[in-house]
Design a protein around this motif. Structure first.
Motif, mmCIF file in Angstrom:
data_model
loop_
_atom_site.group_PDB
_atom_site.id
_atom_site.type_symbol
_atom_site.label_atom_id
_atom_site.label_comp_id
_atom_site.label_asym_id
_atom_site.label_seq_id
_atom_site.Cartn_x
_atom_site.Cartn_y
_atom_site.Cartn_z
ATOM 1 N N TYR A 101 3.701 -20.857 -11.438
ATOM 2 C CA TYR A 101 2.295 -20.764 -11.028
ATOM 3 C C TYR A 101 2.029 -19.382 -10.460
ATOM 4 C CZ TYR A 101 1.452 -25.547 -12.227
ATOM 5 O OH TYR A 101 1.293 -26.702 -12.949
ATOM 6 N N THR A 123 -7.431 -20.130 -4.062
ATOM 7 C CA THR A 123 -7.225 -19.299 -5.248
ATOM 8 C C THR A 123 -6.095 -19.818 -6.143
ATOM 9 O OG1 THR A 123 -5.650 -17.800 -4.160
ATOM 10 C CG2 THR A 123 -8.012 -17.295 -3.931
ATOM 11 N N ILE A 124 -5.423 -20.884 -5.704
ATOM 12 C CA ILE A 124 -4.280 -21.416 -6.453
ATOM 13 C C ILE A 124 -4.546 -22.870 -6.812
ATOM 14 C CG2 ILE A 124 -1.789 -21.857 -6.419
ATOM 15 C CD1 ILE A 124 -1.573 -19.721 -4.238
ATOM 16 N N TYR A 163 -4.901 -24.456 -12.631
ATOM 17 C CA TYR A 163 -5.313 -23.400 -13.559
ATOM 18 C C TYR A 163 -4.538 -22.091 -13.369
ATOM 19 C CZ TYR A 163 -9.431 -25.016 -16.194
ATOM 20 O OH TYR A 163 -10.278 -25.627 -17.091
ATOM 21 N N SER A 164 -3.729 -22.010 -12.313
ATOM 22 C CA SER A 164 -3.061 -20.744 -11.980
ATOM 23 C C SER A 164 -1.819 -20.530 -12.844
ATOM 24 C CB SER A 164 -2.682 -20.732 -10.494
ATOM 25 O OG SER A 164 -3.811 -20.872 -9.682
ATOM 26 N N ARG A 165 -2.021 -20.498 -14.134
ATOM 27 C CA ARG A 165 -0.937 -20.277 -15.079
ATOM 28 C C ARG A 165 -1.334 -19.229 -16.103
ATOM 29 N NH1 ARG A 165 3.219 -24.260 -15.260
ATOM 30 N NH2 ARG A 165 4.119 -22.862 -16.811
ATOM 31 N N GLU A 201 -5.182 -17.647 -16.983
ATOM 32 C CA GLU A 201 -5.034 -16.197 -17.162
ATOM 33 C C GLU A 201 -4.441 -15.967 -18.551
ATOM 34 O OE1 GLU A 201 -4.897 -12.126 -15.381
ATOM 35 O OE2 GLU A 201 -5.985 -13.974 -14.997
ATOM 36 N N LYS A 241 -1.234 -12.131 -9.117
ATOM 37 C CA LYS A 241 -1.839 -11.902 -10.426
ATOM 38 C C LYS A 241 -0.919 -11.102 -11.340
ATOM 39 C CE LYS A 241 -6.170 -10.305 -12.540
ATOM 40 N NZ LYS A 241 -6.556 -11.634 -13.079
#
Length: 323
Positions: free
Chosen positions: A234, A305-306, A309-311, A11, A238
Motif C-alpha cells: 500500500y 490519504t490512505i 485505493y492506495s495501490r 495510482e 507516493k
C-alpha cells in the motif's frame, strides 16, 4: 517510477515494476547473491513442528468454554496459523525442497495447510505467481482491492471493518477479478483438509475445529501480524509500491517483512533475506520502510490519504491481450 496518470483513484503507472531492474543491478554488482538461492533445509522441520503443536492444541482446548476457545484462537493458535500461511507463501516458491522437487513442495504446502482449517495452499500458489510476475497488473494481480472496495471502504470506521473482513476479501476477490479453472491440486487440497477437519471433529468435537478456523480468520484480520498485508504494497509514500519491515515480528513470520528483498529475489528463502539486505545495503537502506505493523494498521484506518485505493496499478501485456 516514470510518468503517472490519474485514472480512478488508484495510482496508475506506465513503467515496469521496479524489482526487475533492481534485481539486474544487484546481481551484476553482487553475483554472490545467487548462492543464497535454493531450499531452506530447516523449513520442513519448523513447519512440521508448528502443525504438530496445533494438533496438540486441538486436544487441549476440546473441553474449554467458548470464550477461552476464541481467546486462545486469537492469542496463540491464530498466530501459528498466520505464520503457517507465510510458510505456505515461501513453499510456493519451492524453497522447502527446491525446484527439482516441485511436487514435493505442493504436497508439503497441503500438509502445512492442515491447522488453517480451510483449503488455501493450492489456490494461493496459482495466483501468487501472477502477483510476482505482474505486480500491480490490472486484473492479473488479485492482491489489489476492487474498485468497490476502494470506493466504499473510505472512512475510518469502514476501513476498520475492511481490515476485520480482510480474509474474506483476500480469499474471494480472485474468484471475481480473475477466475481460473479449478486444478486437481486444489481438489486434493480440499479433500485432505476437510478430511482432517472431520477427523478432528470426530475425535474431539466441534470446539477444536472452531479453534483452528477462528484463529485463521481472526489473525488474518485485525491482528498485529496481519499488518504485513497492508505494509507490503500500500502506497504510504507516493510512487513507492513495495515496503520492507525489519522489526521483531519477522522472527515468527519467516522474515515476511523483508518484502522488497523478497520481490527482488523470490527464489531466496525467507531465512536468507537479511543477507540480501546486508550484502546490497545501499539498494535498500535509503528506501522507505515501516517500523511497526501495528502502526501501519493505525495509519491505514485513521489517515485520510490512505485506503484500499492506495495501490499502484499498471496495464500488463497479458491483461491487454485478455480484453
Amino acid at each position: 517510477m516514470g510518468s503517472r496518470v490519474s485514472r480512478g483513484d488508484f495510482e496508475w503507472v506506465y513503467t515496469e515494476q521496479p524489482h526487475t531492474q533492481r534485481r539486474r543491478e544487484i546481481l551484476a554488482k553482487y553475483p554472490t547473491i545467487k548462492s543464497l538461492m535454493g531450499p531452506d533445509p530447516h523449513l520442513k522441520w519448523i513447519v512440521s513442528g508448528m502443525v504438530l503443536t496445533q494438533l496438540l492444541a486441538c486436544y487441549l482446548v476440546k473441553d474449554l468454554s467458548w470464550k477461552w476457545i476464541f481467546f486462545w484462537a486469537y492469542a496463540f493458535g491464530g498466530c501459528i496459523n498466520h505464520s503457517l500461511t507465510l510458510a505456505i507463501h515461501d513453499i510456493s516458491h519451492n524453497v522447502a525442497f527446491g525446484n527439482k522437487l516441485a511436487k514435493w513442495n505442493r504436497w508439503f504446502a497441503v500438509f502445512a495447510n492442515l491447522p488453517i482449517g480451510l483449503p488455501y495452499s493450492a489456490s494461493f500458489k496459482k495466483y501468487h505467481i501472477d502477483h510476482h510476475r505482474y505486480l500491480g497488473g490490472d486484473v492479473l494481480d488479485v492482491d489489489i482491492p476492487t474498485d468497490f472496495e476502494g470506493w466504499f471502504f473510505c472512512t475510518p470506521f469502514r476501513k476498520l471493518i475492511w481490515l476485520i473482513l480482510q480474509p474474506f476479501f483476500y480469499g474471494l476477490r480472485p474468484l471475481y477479478v480473475n477466475p481460473k479453472t479449478i486444478t486437481q491440486m486444489e481438489i486434493f487440497n480440499a479433500l485432505v483438509q476437510f478430511s482432517i477437519d472431520f477427523i478432528i471433529f470426530y475425535l474431539w468435537g466441534l470446539k477444536p475445529v472452531i479453534y483452528l478456523i477462528a484463529g485463521s480468520l481472526l489473525c488474518m484480520g485485525l491482528h498485529p501480524i496481519a499488518g504485513h498485508f497492508i505494509a507490503e504494497h500500500y502506497m504510504f509514500l507516493k510512487g513507492y509500491e513495495t515496503y520492507s519491515y525489519y522489526g521483531p515480528l519477522n522472527w515468527i513470520t519467516f522474515n515476511a517483512g523483508y518484502h522488497m528483498e523478497h520481490h527482488d529475489f523470490p527464489s531466496i528463502p525467507g531465512c536468507k533475506l537479511p543477507m540480501v539486505k546486508k550484502i546490497a545495503a545501499e539498494y535498500y537502506d535509503n528506501l522507505p520502510q515501516h517500523q511497526s505493523w501495528v502502526r501501519v494498521l493505525w495509519d491505514f484506518v485513521f489517515d485520510d490519504t490512505i485506503g484500499p485505493y492506495s495501490r499502484i496499478k499498471r496495464i500488463c501485456k497479458l491483461a491487454t491481450e485478455k480484453r
